[in-house]
Motif scaffolding. Structure first.
Motif, mmCIF file in Angstrom:
data_model
loop_
_atom_site.group_PDB
_atom_site.id
_atom_site.type_symbol
_atom_site.label_atom_id
_atom_site.label_comp_id
_atom_site.label_asym_id
_atom_site.label_seq_id
_atom_site.Cartn_x
_atom_site.Cartn_y
_atom_site.Cartn_z
ATOM 1 N N ARG A 40 0.697 -1.057 -0.011
ATOM 2 C CA ARG A 40 -0.164 -0.302 -0.190
ATOM 3 C C ARG A 40 0.761 1.293 0.001
ATOM 4 O O ARG A 40 0.418 2.185 -0.947
ATOM 5 C CB ARG A 40 -0.834 0.095 1.305
ATOM 6 N N ILE A 41 2.045 1.226 0.774
ATOM 7 C CA ILE A 41 2.629 2.566 0.853
ATOM 8 C C ILE A 41 3.601 2.596 -0.583
ATOM 9 O O ILE A 41 3.966 3.645 -0.800
ATOM 10 C CB ILE A 41 3.550 2.608 2.122
ATOM 11 N N LEU A 42 3.844 1.555 -0.937
ATOM 12 C CA LEU A 42 4.675 1.697 -2.401
ATOM 13 C C LEU A 42 3.422 2.193 -3.140
ATOM 14 O O LEU A 42 3.987 2.962 -4.086
ATOM 15 C CB LEU A 42 4.831 0.061 -2.681
ATOM 16 N N ARG A 43 2.340 1.568 -3.460
ATOM 17 C CA ARG A 43 1.328 2.257 -4.347
ATOM 18 C C ARG A 43 1.201 3.490 -4.236
ATOM 19 O O ARG A 43 0.983 4.304 -5.094
ATOM 20 C CB ARG A 43 0.114 1.232 -4.416
ATOM 21 N N ARG A 48 10.256 6.343 -1.415
ATOM 22 C CA ARG A 48 10.723 7.137 -2.599
ATOM 23 C C ARG A 48 12.253 6.495 -2.589
ATOM 24 O O ARG A 48 12.987 6.260 -1.676
ATOM 25 C CB ARG A 48 10.744 8.504 -2.239
ATOM 26 N N VAL A 49 12.674 6.400 -3.766
ATOM 27 C CA VAL A 49 14.075 6.130 -4.083
ATOM 28 C C VAL A 49 14.890 7.290 -4.607
ATOM 29 O O VAL A 49 14.248 7.697 -5.967
ATOM 30 C CB VAL A 49 14.275 4.624 -4.759
ATOM 31 N N PRO A 70 6.782 7.008 7.673
ATOM 32 C CA PRO A 70 6.202 6.749 9.130
ATOM 33 C C PRO A 70 5.415 5.397 8.973
ATOM 34 O O PRO A 70 4.467 5.504 8.190
ATOM 35 C CB PRO A 70 5.748 7.783 9.911
ATOM 36 N N VAL A 71 5.403 4.465 9.588
ATOM 37 C CA VAL A 71 4.504 3.296 9.613
ATOM 38 C C VAL A 71 4.114 3.096 11.205
ATOM 39 O O VAL A 71 4.934 3.172 11.884
ATOM 40 C CB VAL A 71 4.847 2.003 8.945
#
Length: 317
Positions: A40-43, A48-49, A70-71
């Protein structure tokens, strides 16, 4: 259980971490959050890279800088990691037969799974992590069945894991198992080529033309009353391969609860056997750092040696 909210993290990728997918990196780095949250946080572009949004399949490169948002983590229970005071965990320390800064070789006891799951609180890899809390990285290079004893390779660096797994894929690693099988194994039966198909519902494997190509090479080590001690070398790495190929030839392994013969189990039980007689005894590979040819031997435990002694005494009686 308490919840903890982490701070923003920035991680710079070194050579050892390079080459892995970003989703796999995050799953290893954020062990206590669900896999669904990682995707979900990737989508949503929160990861960020080098300040850019990336997809889950992006492969990390050396000097990449990852921003991890933050998670919310669930604080683990105190007993999440296996205690090093448990006899089963402490035993593994004595069963490490080789170790350097790149890899560890364990002579795994029968009855210990390689990893936790399916109702098991922990397996060999979780126990080793508890025994080596200072190790930044410990991962299985390959797997062996829970009831099989013997050699298990564990990588201590990601570069070592990649190097060793490449050797397994290229089939340059040589593995040799000892097995006690029913009846008189024929000398001319040196290779079994029989495709194997796994039932995904119950994990039972059988020979089937619809299966995957599978090859095992065999050698007679010792003939015993109503049994044969053989050496088995799997060329392919299918689930339960040696166990199914020996059954296919009409010579199942002693105390195999899936593919065995109860009459043979009763016979070997009188000699003191109460576990699968399959032992990963020898492995040959190239060291991931030095490129040196390595050969590791793992001795059989006293129970298996005792069973062989009992059967030899029957032969001489």
């Amino acid at each position: 259980m308490n919840e903890i909210k982490t701070q923003v993290q920035f991680v710079e990728i070194d050579d050892d971490m390079a080459g892995q997918r970003i989703d796999n990196f995050l799953r290893n780095h954020l062990k206590d959050i669900p896999k669904s949250m990682i995707y979900r946080i990737l989508r949503k572009g929160e990861v960020r890279v080098n300040k850019k949004r990336i997809k889950a399949e992006y492969k990390l490169q050396a000097l990449d800088v990852i921003r991890i948002p933050p998670v919310t983590l669930t604080e683990p229970q105190q007993d999440t990691a296996p205690s090093t005071k448990l006899a089963k965990v402490a035993e593994l320390e004595q069963r490490i037969i080789y170790e350097d800064e790149h890899l560890l070789v364990l002579n795994k006891p029968s009855g210990t799974a390689v990893h936790g799951g399916s109702g098991l609180k922990f397996g060999a890899i979780e126990a080793l992590r508890a025994l080596r809390p200072q190790a930044r990285f410990l991962e299985l290079v390959h797997r062996i069945d829970r009831d099989t004893s013997g050699i298990l390779l564990v990588a201590k660096k990601r570069s070592a894991l990649r190097h060793l797994q490449a050797q397994f894929r290229e089939k340059t690693v040589k593995k040799y198992y000892f097995a006690l099988v029913m009846g008189e194994w024929k000398n001319q039966c040196r290779v079994v080529n029989a495709p194997l198909l796994k039932n995904e519902t119950n994990s039972i494997v059988r020979v089937s033309q619809a299966g995957k190509p599978s090859e095992t090479r065999f050698k007679v080590l010792e003939r015993l009353p109503n049994a044969t001690l053989i050496q088995a070398s799997p060329i392919t790495g299918r689930t339960h391969q040696i166990r199914v190929h020996t059954q296919y030839t009409g010579h199942p392994i002693a105390w195999d609860d899936r593919y065995g013969d109860r009459r043979f189990d009763a016979y070997t039980g009188k000699a003191g056997l109460d576990r699968l007689f399959l032992h990963a005894a020898n492995i040959q590979f190239v060291h991931p750092a030095s490129e040196e040819a390595m050969e590791i031997h793992a001795p059989m435990d006293s129970k298996l040696e005792g069973v062989l002694s009992q059967l030899r005494s029957l032969a001489s009686a």
